[in-house]
Scaffold this motif. Sequence first.
Motif, PDB file in Angstrom:
ATOM      1  N   LEU A 138       0.345   3.786 -11.646  1.00  0.00           N
ATOM      2  CA  LEU A 138      -0.930   3.158 -11.303  1.00  0.00           C
ATOM      3  C   LEU A 138      -1.732   2.896 -12.576  1.00  0.00           C
ATOM      4  CD1 LEU A 138      -2.008   5.397  -8.316  1.00  0.00           C
ATOM      5  CD2 LEU A 138      -1.443   2.974  -8.173  1.00  0.00           C
ATOM      6  N   TYR A 170      -2.766  -3.526 -10.425  1.00  0.00           N
ATOM      7  CA  TYR A 170      -2.801  -2.214  -9.777  1.00  0.00           C
ATOM      8  C   TYR A 170      -1.739  -1.269 -10.326  1.00  0.00           C
ATOM      9  CZ  TYR A 170      -5.627  -4.593  -6.181  1.00  0.00           C
ATOM     10  OH  TYR A 170      -6.588  -5.306  -5.503  1.00  0.00           O
ATOM     11  N   LYS A 230      -7.434   0.576 -12.619  1.00  0.00           N
ATOM     12  CA  LYS A 230      -7.875  -0.286 -11.513  1.00  0.00           C
ATOM     13  C   LYS A 230      -7.130   0.106 -10.233  1.00  0.00           C
ATOM     14  CE  LYS A 230      -8.132  -5.144 -10.104  1.00  0.00           C
ATOM     15  NZ  LYS A 230      -7.793  -6.538 -10.476  1.00  0.00           N
ATOM     16  N   GLY A 231      -5.829   0.359 -10.334  1.00  0.00           N
ATOM     17  CA  GLY A 231      -5.029   0.773  -9.182  1.00  0.00           C
ATOM     18  C   GLY A 231      -5.526   2.070  -8.571  1.00  0.00           C
ATOM     19  N   MET A 251       1.851   2.036  -3.514  1.00  0.00           N
ATOM     20  CA  MET A 251       0.754   2.609  -4.288  1.00  0.00           C
ATOM     21  C   MET A 251       0.478   4.048  -3.870  1.00  0.00           C
ATOM     22  SD  MET A 251      -1.799  -0.669  -4.600  1.00  0.00           S
ATOM     23  CE  MET A 251      -3.027   0.236  -5.553  1.00  0.00           C
ATOM     24  N   LEU A 300       2.172  -6.265  -7.402  1.00  0.00           N
ATOM     25  CA  LEU A 300       1.162  -5.239  -7.676  1.00  0.00           C
ATOM     26  C   LEU A 300       0.824  -5.171  -9.168  1.00  0.00           C
ATOM     27  CD1 LEU A 300       2.479  -2.539  -5.195  1.00  0.00           C
ATOM     28  CD2 LEU A 300       0.336  -3.832  -4.989  1.00  0.00           C
ATOM     29  N   ILE A 306      -8.671   1.304  -6.636  1.00  0.00           N
ATOM     30  CA  ILE A 306      -8.323   0.631  -5.382  1.00  0.00           C
ATOM     31  C   ILE A 306      -7.766   1.648  -4.389  1.00  0.00           C
ATOM     32  CG2 ILE A 306      -6.733  -1.054  -4.338  1.00  0.00           C
ATOM     33  CD1 ILE A 306      -9.147  -2.345  -5.773  1.00  0.00           C
ATOM     34  N   CYS A 307      -6.933   2.562  -4.853  1.00  0.00           N
ATOM     35  CA  CYS A 307      -6.385   3.597  -3.974  1.00  0.00           C
ATOM     36  C   CYS A 307      -7.501   4.399  -3.310  1.00  0.00           C
ATOM     37  CB  CYS A 307      -5.465   4.544  -4.750  1.00  0.00           C
ATOM     38  SG  CYS A 307      -3.833   3.877  -5.085  1.00  0.00           S
ATOM     39  N   TRP A 367       0.831  -1.195   0.000  1.00  0.00           N
ATOM     40  CA  TRP A 367       0.000   0.000   0.000  1.00  0.00           C
ATOM     41  C   TRP A 367       0.872   1.254   0.000  1.00  0.00           C
ATOM     42  CZ3 TRP A 367      -3.610   2.812  -1.489  1.00  0.00           C
ATOM     43  CH2 TRP A 367      -3.925   4.014  -0.864  1.00  0.00           C
TER      44      TRP A 367
END
Length: 144
Positions: A93, A77, A96-97, A40, A72, A100-101, A37
């Motif tokens: 990113l 992501y 999709k990433g 990201m 990742l 998700i963030c 995480w």
Amino acid sequence: MMQPYKQFFYAYNATYRPYVNQLNHELAEFQLYSSQWRIMHFILHNGGQTVSDIAIYQKVEKPTTTKMVHKLIELGYLQASAGADKRSKVIQLTDKGEEICDQVQKKISQFQSYLLEDIPEDEQLIAARLLEHISGKITDYRKG
């Protein structure tokens, strides 16, 4: 009676692992760990980065960072594209990433707000500055 500096570090140490464990639990539905995480989040706020840049930010070895980045990418992501000099790849990113963030930030905000809800904001800021100061001193100590 325990000296204040010892009490501080004992309390920090007693808090850190349970915090990371609960954070990992919160991230599990996204198939993420806190260290992934952080990558990201770093890219979200700083744009595309090389694996070397990410490793420096994470303060971990480049091979460890490479493994996390590959995971990742597998999750969809992140994506890697050719850098300016073709030898380095820029990690960014994916759409999709980014989705998700957004979801992860909301989830973590709820968790962190809950943890600090009884602590006045000025005390939160003092604690944050204190930890940032200690982080810098650790870096200085290693150099010396």
